[in-house]
Design a protein around this motif. Structure first.
Motif, PDB file in Angstrom:
ATOM      1  N   THR A   9      -7.958   6.810  -3.656  1.00 38.27           N
ATOM      2  CA  THR A   9      -7.520   8.095  -3.120  1.00 38.27           C
ATOM      3  C   THR A   9      -6.026   8.065  -2.860  1.00 38.27           C
ATOM      4  O   THR A   9      -5.410   7.004  -2.838  1.00 38.27           O
ATOM      5  CB  THR A   9      -8.226   8.379  -1.794  1.00 38.27           C
ATOM      6  N   GLU A  10      -5.481   9.201  -2.639  1.00 41.66           N
ATOM      7  CA  GLU A  10      -4.049   9.295  -2.352  1.00 41.66           C
ATOM      8  C   GLU A  10      -3.683   8.427  -1.149  1.00 41.66           C
ATOM      9  O   GLU A  10      -2.718   7.683  -1.166  1.00 41.66           O
ATOM     10  CB  GLU A  10      -3.707  10.759  -2.057  1.00 41.66           C
ATOM     11  N   ASP A  11      -4.510   8.479  -0.144  1.00 38.13           N
ATOM     12  CA  ASP A  11      -4.270   7.693   1.073  1.00 38.13           C
ATOM     13  C   ASP A  11      -4.216   6.215   0.769  1.00 38.13           C
ATOM     14  O   ASP A  11      -3.291   5.514   1.136  1.00 38.13           O
ATOM     15  CB  ASP A  11      -5.384   7.955   2.089  1.00 38.13           C
ATOM     16  N   ASN A  12      -5.258   5.771   0.069  1.00 35.00           N
ATOM     17  CA  ASN A  12      -5.370   4.368  -0.266  1.00 35.00           C
ATOM     18  C   ASN A  12      -4.145   3.910  -1.022  1.00 35.00           C
ATOM     19  O   ASN A  12      -3.634   2.823  -0.810  1.00 35.00           O
ATOM     20  CB  ASN A  12      -6.595   4.176  -1.148  1.00 35.00           C
ATOM     21  N   ASP A  13      -3.692   4.751  -1.894  1.00 36.08           N
ATOM     22  CA  ASP A  13      -2.552   4.448  -2.723  1.00 36.08           C
ATOM     23  C   ASP A  13      -1.321   4.173  -1.865  1.00 36.08           C
ATOM     24  O   ASP A  13      -0.651   3.172  -2.036  1.00 36.08           O
ATOM     25  CB  ASP A  13      -2.309   5.641  -3.652  1.00 36.08           C
ATOM     26  N   SER A  14      -1.070   5.043  -0.933  1.00 33.23           N
ATOM     27  CA  SER A  14       0.133   4.837  -0.132  1.00 33.23           C
ATOM     28  C   SER A  14      -0.044   3.662   0.834  1.00 33.23           C
ATOM     29  O   SER A  14       0.913   2.983   1.167  1.00 33.23           O
ATOM     30  CB  SER A  14       0.507   6.110   0.616  1.00 33.23           C
ATOM     31  N   TRP A  15      -1.287   3.387   1.224  1.00 32.32           N
ATOM     32  CA  TRP A  15      -1.503   2.196   2.044  1.00 32.32           C
ATOM     33  C   TRP A  15      -1.165   0.948   1.242  1.00 32.32           C
ATOM     34  O   TRP A  15      -0.592   0.004   1.756  1.00 32.32           O
ATOM     35  CB  TRP A  15      -2.959   2.107   2.497  1.00 32.32           C
ATOM     36  N   ASN A  16      -1.547   0.953  -0.019  1.00 32.91           N
ATOM     37  CA  ASN A  16      -1.214  -0.187  -0.858  1.00 32.91           C
ATOM     38  C   ASN A  16       0.287  -0.387  -0.929  1.00 32.91           C
ATOM     39  O   ASN A  16       0.772  -1.506  -0.923  1.00 32.91           O
ATOM     40  CB  ASN A  16      -1.759   0.028  -2.275  1.00 32.91           C
ATOM     41  N   TRP A  17       0.993   0.736  -0.980  1.00 30.39           N
ATOM     42  CA  TRP A  17       2.451   0.644  -1.015  1.00 30.39           C
ATOM     43  C   TRP A  17       2.968  -0.007   0.251  1.00 30.39           C
ATOM     44  O   TRP A  17       3.805  -0.899   0.198  1.00 30.39           O
ATOM     45  CB  TRP A  17       3.070   2.030  -1.181  1.00 30.39           C
ATOM     46  N   VAL A  18       2.428   0.450   1.364  1.00 31.70           N
ATOM     47  CA  VAL A  18       2.880  -0.122   2.637  1.00 31.70           C
ATOM     48  C   VAL A  18       2.589  -1.617   2.643  1.00 31.70           C
ATOM     49  O   VAL A  18       3.443  -2.429   3.023  1.00 31.70           O
ATOM     50  CB  VAL A  18       2.177   0.579   3.817  1.00 31.70           C
ATOM     51  N   GLU A  19       1.384  -1.971   2.198  1.00 29.80           N
ATOM     52  CA  GLU A  19       1.013  -3.385   2.200  1.00 29.80           C
ATOM     53  C   GLU A  19       1.955  -4.194   1.322  1.00 29.80           C
ATOM     54  O   GLU A  19       2.407  -5.276   1.692  1.00 29.80           O
ATOM     55  CB  GLU A  19      -0.430  -3.528   1.703  1.00 29.80           C
ATOM     56  N   LYS A  20       2.256  -3.652   0.158  1.00 33.20           N
ATOM     57  CA  LYS A  20       3.175  -4.334  -0.751  1.00 33.20           C
ATOM     58  C   LYS A  20       4.526  -4.560  -0.090  1.00 33.20           C
ATOM     59  O   LYS A  20       5.109  -5.632  -0.188  1.00 33.20           O
ATOM     60  CB  LYS A  20       3.372  -3.481  -2.003  1.00 33.20           C
ATOM     61  N   MET A  21       5.000  -3.506   0.570  1.00 34.99           N
ATOM     62  CA  MET A  21       6.316  -3.617   1.206  1.00 34.99           C
ATOM     63  C   MET A  21       6.301  -4.685   2.276  1.00 34.99           C
ATOM     64  O   MET A  21       7.240  -5.469   2.413  1.00 34.99           O
ATOM     65  CB  MET A  21       6.694  -2.285   1.832  1.00 34.99           C
ATOM     66  N   ILE A  22       5.215  -4.720   3.035  1.00 37.15           N
ATOM     67  CA  ILE A  22       5.144  -5.734   4.086  1.00 37.15           C
ATOM     68  C   ILE A  22       5.069  -7.124   3.453  1.00 37.15           C
ATOM     69  O   ILE A  22       5.687  -8.067   3.925  1.00 37.15           O
ATOM     70  CB  ILE A  22       3.944  -5.465   5.015  1.00 37.15           C
ATOM     71  N   ASN A  23       4.349  -7.226   2.356  1.00 41.27           N
ATOM     72  CA  ASN A  23       4.228  -8.530   1.708  1.00 41.27           C
ATOM     73  C   ASN A  23       5.550  -9.038   1.157  1.00 41.27           C
ATOM     74  O   ASN A  23       5.716 -10.230   0.949  1.00 41.27           O
ATOM     75  CB  ASN A  23       3.211  -8.455   0.561  1.00 41.27           C
ATOM     76  N   GLN A  79       3.597   8.754   7.714  1.00 42.95           N
ATOM     77  CA  GLN A  79       2.186   8.840   8.055  1.00 42.95           C
ATOM     78  C   GLN A  79       1.408   7.627   7.524  1.00 42.95           C
ATOM     79  O   GLN A  79       0.642   6.999   8.261  1.00 42.95           O
ATOM     80  CB  GLN A  79       1.612  10.114   7.440  1.00 42.95           C
ATOM     81  N   SER A  80       1.663   7.311   6.238  1.00 47.25           N
ATOM     82  CA  SER A  80       0.893   6.211   5.645  1.00 47.25           C
ATOM     83  C   SER A  80       1.165   4.896   6.363  1.00 47.25           C
ATOM     84  O   SER A  80       0.288   4.048   6.480  1.00 47.25           O
ATOM     85  CB  SER A  80       1.217   6.084   4.165  1.00 47.25           C
ATOM     86  N   LEU A  81       2.402   4.732   6.848  1.00 49.94           N
ATOM     87  CA  LEU A  81       2.749   3.503   7.554  1.00 49.94           C
ATOM     88  C   LEU A  81       1.874   3.324   8.794  1.00 49.94           C
ATOM     89  O   LEU A  81       1.223   2.300   8.979  1.00 49.94           O
ATOM     90  CB  LEU A  81       4.228   3.554   7.940  1.00 49.94           C
ATOM     91  N   PHE A  82       1.831   4.371   9.604  1.00 48.97           N
ATOM     92  CA  PHE A  82       1.085   4.253  10.859  1.00 48.97           C
ATOM     93  C   PHE A  82      -0.418   4.210  10.603  1.00 48.97           C
ATOM     94  O   PHE A  82      -1.153   3.509  11.302  1.00 48.97           O
ATOM     95  CB  PHE A  82       1.474   5.383  11.813  1.00 48.97           C
ATOM     96  N   GLN A  83      -0.834   4.950   9.593  1.00 45.42           N
ATOM     97  CA  GLN A  83      -2.270   4.897   9.269  1.00 45.42           C
ATOM     98  C   GLN A  83      -2.662   3.517   8.746  1.00 45.42           C
ATOM     99  O   GLN A  83      -3.748   3.022   9.027  1.00 45.42           O
ATOM    100  CB  GLN A  83      -2.607   5.971   8.236  1.00 45.42           C
ATOM    101  N   PHE A  84      -1.737   2.922   8.031  1.00 40.14           N
ATOM    102  CA  PHE A  84      -1.987   1.577   7.524  1.00 40.14           C
ATOM    103  C   PHE A  84      -2.181   0.598   8.677  1.00 40.14           C
ATOM    104  O   PHE A  84      -3.088  -0.218   8.665  1.00 40.14           O
ATOM    105  CB  PHE A  84      -0.812   1.140   6.639  1.00 40.14           C
TER     106      PHE A  84
END
Lengths: 169, 153
Positions: free
Chosen positions: A97-111, B43-48
């Motif tokens: 989903t769109e959400d999941n996608d951007s979460w992956n981005w966040v995770e990548k950035m943190i990694n 938003q995605s940051l905080f939701q993450f």
């Protein structure tokens, strides 16, 4: 201390140890192994634990050290960490989903952050520790923790803005 | 919550100066459906962050200890069976030997004097043989002699 008491003692923070290990080691399996290892070490030391003011902080420090050691030995061996679950996520990126996608981005950035900053982000933004506790776990002073945290957050923001500008996420 | 305050908090957040309570405010704001468009990408940051806190250490340590116990039991049972087998084996074997070698075959002496003489004979034989052995070792003393010749004290 018997088994049940030990399990009751570690229950409140065992997931935190796991998440910390996962943040550093990326792989789900490796993080599980690391957590198991740390818990076994804790069990071996169960009779000497009273002298620590916070067993949770002590366990977090142990996890951090164990994972950093793991990474060090891996890097020394010129081996890359096998993070199969990461690949699996990539494969399903399409249907995500769109959400999941951007979460992956966040995770990548943190990694992509340095280990120290990963640790701080993990403990502050995800586990919501006080600065005092983070400083204790990482054996740093509070100002240094704040500075590093701010640096890490700004780095994430910068990368996020970049991806936004490219219209990827 | 008014937008200005959120913007202020976001700034503070990136400077690493927010308290946990303020960070929680940000979390609740960003998990609500009405986020200001220019802040949407945070938003995605905080939701993450919220999502990541849900990961659990799944293989419970309990499983491992549970698996260990039957293994110990199995080992115990196996060793008991082995032990019992060994015991019966030794028992029957011992019995068989006892039966086959009766006292007569061992050549027992009737009187104590006779027995004493025989024992003395046997011991004498042994000691004479020990002396034979000693004789052959005597030449080692030669080394000692020649050493004394060379290293005069």
């Amino acid at each position: 201390m018997n088994q049940n008491e030990f399990i009751l003692m570690i229950n409140p923070f065992k997931d935190k140890l796991f998440r910390l290990a996962k943040r550093l080691l990326v792989s789900h399996e490796e993080a599980q192994d690391a957590t198991q290892e740390v818990l076994v070490k804790l069990w071996d030391k169960k009779n000497g634990l009273e002298k620590y003011s916070s067993i949770e902080a002590f366990a977090m420090t142990m996890t951090k050290n164990y994972c950093l050691d793991q990474l060090k030995s891996k890097r020394a061996n010129h081996l890359k960490i096998v993070h199969s679950n990461y690949v699996a996520k990539e494969a399903t990126l399409d249907q995500a989903t769109e959400d999941n996608d951007s979460w992956n981005w966040v995770e990548k950035m943190i990694n992509e952050l340095p280990d120290q900053q990963k640790l701080i982000i993990q403990m502050r933004d995800i586990e919501q520790y006080e600065f005092e506790e983070i400083a204790k776990i990482l054996d740093m002073n509070e100002t240094a923790v704040r500075v590093n945290l701010s640096r890490a957050r700004k780095m994430i923001r910068e990368k996020m803005n970049k991806t936004h500008a490219y219209g990827i996420s | 919550m008014e937008l200005a305050k959120i913007e202020q908090l976001v700034e503070k957040y990136f400077d690493g100066e927010t308290t946990l309570a303020e960070e929680n405010e940000l979390r609740t704001y960003f998990s609500s459906p009405r986020v200001a468009p220019h802040l949407e990408h945070y938003q995605s940051l905080f939701q993450f962050f919220v999502k990541e806190k849900e990961a659990q250490f799944s293989p419970s340590i309990l499983q491992k200890t549970k698996n260990k116990k039957p293994m110990i039991g199995l080992g115990l049972a196996a060793s008991m069976v082995l032990f019992a087998g060994l015991l019966t084996f030794l028992h029957f074997n011992g019995k068989a030997q006892n039966e086959s070698v009766s006292t007569a075959d061992l050549g027992q002496f009737e009187s104590p004097e006779e027995a004493f003489e025989e024992t003395q004979k046997a011991l004498a034989l042994l000691s004479s043989n020990v002396n034979v052995g000693m004789k052959s070792v005597n030449y080692i003393n030669e080394y000692q002699n020649s050493k004394k010749l060379i290293f005069k004290k």
